[in-house]
Design an enzyme around this catalytic site. Structure first.
Site, PDB file in Angstrom:
ATOM      1  N   GLU A  49       0.823  -1.212   0.000  1.00 51.17           N
ATOM      2  CA  GLU A  49       0.000   0.000   0.000  1.00 51.17           C
ATOM      3  C   GLU A  49       0.856   1.260   0.000  1.00 51.17           C
ATOM      4  O   GLU A  49       0.519   2.258  -0.639  1.00 51.17           O
ATOM      5  CB  GLU A  49      -0.956  -0.005   1.197  1.00 51.17           C
ATOM      6  CG  GLU A  49      -2.058  -1.046   1.125  1.00 51.17           C
ATOM      7  CD  GLU A  49      -2.997  -0.843  -0.060  1.00 51.17           C
ATOM      8  OE1 GLU A  49      -3.033   0.270  -0.634  1.00 51.17           O
ATOM      9  OE2 GLU A  49      -3.685  -1.809  -0.428  1.00 51.17           O
ATOM     10  N   GLN A  54       0.745   6.964  -5.294  1.00 53.60           N
ATOM     11  CA  GLN A  54       1.276   7.777  -6.398  1.00 53.60           C
ATOM     12  C   GLN A  54       2.009   6.946  -7.464  1.00 53.60           C
ATOM     13  O   GLN A  54       2.730   7.505  -8.290  1.00 53.60           O
ATOM     14  CB  GLN A  54       2.248   8.857  -5.871  1.00 53.60           C
ATOM     15  CG  GLN A  54       1.717   9.710  -4.742  1.00 53.60           C
ATOM     16  CD  GLN A  54       0.661  10.681  -5.186  1.00 53.60           C
ATOM     17  OE1 GLN A  54       0.610  11.099  -6.322  1.00 53.60           O
ATOM     18  NE2 GLN A  54      -0.224  11.042  -4.283  1.00 53.60           N
ATOM     19  N   LEU A  92      11.518   4.444  -7.465  1.00 48.81           N
ATOM     20  CA  LEU A  92      10.083   4.523  -7.166  1.00 48.81           C
ATOM     21  C   LEU A  92       9.634   5.948  -6.854  1.00 48.81           C
ATOM     22  O   LEU A  92       8.464   6.280  -7.000  1.00 48.81           O
ATOM     23  CB  LEU A  92       9.742   3.639  -5.959  1.00 48.81           C
ATOM     24  CG  LEU A  92       9.207   2.239  -6.231  1.00 48.81           C
ATOM     25  CD1 LEU A  92       8.887   1.529  -4.923  1.00 48.81           C
ATOM     26  CD2 LEU A  92       7.975   2.271  -7.116  1.00 48.81           C
ATOM     27  N   TYR A  94       9.224   9.555  -4.384  1.00 50.55           N
ATOM     28  CA  TYR A  94       8.563   9.842  -3.107  1.00 50.55           C
ATOM     29  C   TYR A  94       9.264   9.065  -1.986  1.00 50.55           C
ATOM     30  O   TYR A  94       8.663   8.273  -1.267  1.00 50.55           O
ATOM     31  CB  TYR A  94       7.073   9.483  -3.171  1.00 50.55           C
ATOM     32  CG  TYR A  94       6.310  10.226  -4.245  1.00 50.55           C
ATOM     33  CD1 TYR A  94       5.789  11.494  -4.005  1.00 50.55           C
ATOM     34  CD2 TYR A  94       6.120   9.656  -5.496  1.00 50.55           C
ATOM     35  CE1 TYR A  94       5.081  12.174  -4.995  1.00 50.55           C
ATOM     36  CE2 TYR A  94       5.428  10.328  -6.492  1.00 50.55           C
ATOM     37  CZ  TYR A  94       4.909  11.590  -6.236  1.00 50.55           C
ATOM     38  OH  TYR A  94       4.227  12.262  -7.217  1.00 50.55           O
ATOM     39  N   TYR A 132      -6.186   6.169   4.680  1.00 48.24           N
ATOM     40  CA  TYR A 132      -6.353   5.157   3.637  1.00 48.24           C
ATOM     41  C   TYR A 132      -5.530   3.904   3.952  1.00 48.24           C
ATOM     42  O   TYR A 132      -6.049   2.777   3.902  1.00 48.24           O
ATOM     43  CB  TYR A 132      -5.943   5.705   2.269  1.00 48.24           C
ATOM     44  CG  TYR A 132      -5.817   4.597   1.251  1.00 48.24           C
ATOM     45  CD1 TYR A 132      -6.952   4.024   0.692  1.00 48.24           C
ATOM     46  CD2 TYR A 132      -4.566   4.080   0.895  1.00 48.24           C
ATOM     47  CE1 TYR A 132      -6.847   2.969  -0.205  1.00 48.24           C
ATOM     48  CE2 TYR A 132      -4.465   3.029   0.009  1.00 48.24           C
ATOM     49  CZ  TYR A 132      -5.604   2.483  -0.540  1.00 48.24           C
ATOM     50  OH  TYR A 132      -5.508   1.429  -1.407  1.00 48.24           O
ATOM     51  N   ASP A 150      -9.185   6.212  -1.278  1.00 47.09           N
ATOM     52  CA  ASP A 150      -8.150   6.891  -2.052  1.00 47.09           C
ATOM     53  C   ASP A 150      -8.807   7.556  -3.255  1.00 47.09           C
ATOM     54  O   ASP A 150     -10.042   7.614  -3.352  1.00 47.09           O
ATOM     55  CB  ASP A 150      -7.050   5.911  -2.473  1.00 47.09           C
ATOM     56  CG  ASP A 150      -7.544   4.846  -3.447  1.00 47.09           C
ATOM     57  OD1 ASP A 150      -8.771   4.785  -3.726  1.00 47.09           O
ATOM     58  OD2 ASP A 150      -6.711   4.076  -3.954  1.00 47.09           O
ATOM     59  N   CYS A 220     -25.504   2.892 -10.380  1.00 45.67           N
ATOM     60  CA  CYS A 220     -24.754   4.126 -10.602  1.00 45.67           C
ATOM     61  C   CYS A 220     -25.659   5.280 -11.021  1.00 45.67           C
ATOM     62  O   CYS A 220     -26.215   5.300 -12.123  1.00 45.67           O
ATOM     63  CB  CYS A 220     -23.682   3.893 -11.669  1.00 45.67           C
ATOM     64  SG  CYS A 220     -22.639   5.350 -11.948  1.00 45.67           S
TER      65      CYS A 220
END
Length: 362
Positions: A49, A54, A92, A94, A132, A150, A220
């Protein structure tokens, strides 16, 4: 703005039970085979997770495999050197995610005897574990009906329930978390939350959602009114600032190159890079003089390589890349490293691109 107290209106003609059944049945039949779904190990789910924030699933998969091979347990990651963790994370982006993850894992090892907490409050206190991630771990690993909201989930719900709140505004998240709180399956919260994420990733996509393939189409509200492509509402963020840099590959007479460690705080903290300076502050003509002041060494500029452009979430780097020679063997800042050893150091992507140019030339 829609108030939490008004949310019940959205559910007056909505069958939560039927929605749960349609979503969960679809997920269990169509879910992708992903390495972190092989079991319900909370540590593996936690790592996945954090990596998926991102970052696209296809990008994460090989990183996840390598990371779990290198740090297969809470204890292994807790005891690892931070530079090894950053190296495993290299590319990756971040990188604060990796540092926060290790900090939190060390706390789990020391305070919680190596067991990822299954308590909402305790889990939420760990560094880097936001609402999250907390919801994902609790629901997927422990079967606790905790919302995991998210961007994917907000997009799906904005269409399902016709919620027109701006999802870029922090206050809107409370609305979506409350909605999931009402909708989540108490019997199978894991499949429900993963089903919502999967639906957003595969069917209810940002542009041109595949409504004809949607397992919850009949539920929906946006589809019924032809508004599925109008939602979600999302205001645009600030325009990215472009920063020009001069970056220098300095080689000594032994064929070693100069690298330096970035500060312990801020963007790309504790990663390594080639010396660089804001081109708005130092011109090309001033570079050799600046280098002598900054590093206490004389350099001779030799050639210009291909420029490097890298887009971060909030800024854009535009690097002019130069090669230089020096007769000095030491620098006041940084260290000389042999090219055969340079891959031991974690570099951010823009400097990996510079490194590739060196390897091609050499």
């Amino acid at each position: 703005m829609l108030q939490l107290d008004d949310l019940h209106v959205k559910f007056q003609h909505f069958s939560i039970d039927l929605f749960q059944n349609d979503l969960i049945n679809w997920f269990q039949q169509e879910k992708r085979s992903l390495p972190w779904r092989e079991n319900r190990d909370p540590y593996r789910i936690w790592v996945s997770e954090i990596m998926l924030q991102q970052t696209k699933v296809d990008t994460v998969i090989p990183y996840f495999h390598r990371f779990m091979e290198r740090f297969p347990t809470i204890q292994a990651l807790a005891e690892a050197d931070e530079q090894d963790v950053l190296k495993a994370w290299e590319g990756l982006g971040y990188y604060s995610r990796a540092r926060n993850l290790q900090t939190a894992v060390r706390e789990v090892a020391e305070i919680h005897a190596g067991k990822v907490p299954d308590d909402v409050e305790q889990l939420g206190k760990l560094k880097g574990v936001g609402p999250y991630t907390k919801g994902a771990i609790l629901s997927i690993a422990y079967g606790i009906p905790q919302p995991a909201v998210d961007g994917n989930v907000m997009r799906v719900l904005s269409r399902i329930l016709l919620i027109t709140e701006d999802i870029a505004k922090p206050k809107a998240r409370k609305i979506f978390e409350a909605a999931v709180g009402k909708m989540i399956s108490k019997d199978d919260p894991s499949s429900f939350n993963q089903g919502m994420m999967e639906l957003g990733a595969l069917i209810c996509t940002p542009k041109k959602p595949a409504c004809m393939l949607c397992p919850v189409q009949e539920h929906c509200a946006a589809y019924q009114q032809g508004l599925q492509e109008e939602l979600p509402i999302k205001s645009k963020g600030k325009k990215q600032k472009t920063i020009p840099y001069l970056s220098v590959i300095v080689e000594n007479e032994q064929g070693e190159v100069l690298i330096e460690k970035r500060p312990e705080e801020g963007l790309l903290a504790n990663l390594w890079q080639f010396p660089m300076v804001d081109a708005s502050d130092v011109s090309l003509e001033q570079l050799a003089y600046w280098f002598q002041l900054e590093y206490g060494m004389k350099i001779t500029l030799e050639e210009t390589l291909q420029p490097v452009r890298h887009i971060f979430s909030h800024i854009i780097w535009e690097l002019i890349v130069l090669r230089a020679k020096t007769k000095d063997d030491a620098a006041e800042n940084g260290r000389f490293v042999a090219l055969t050893d340079i891959n031991d150091y974690p570099f951010p992507v823009p400097h990996q691109k510079i490194l590739q140019q060196i390897h091609v030339q050499d």
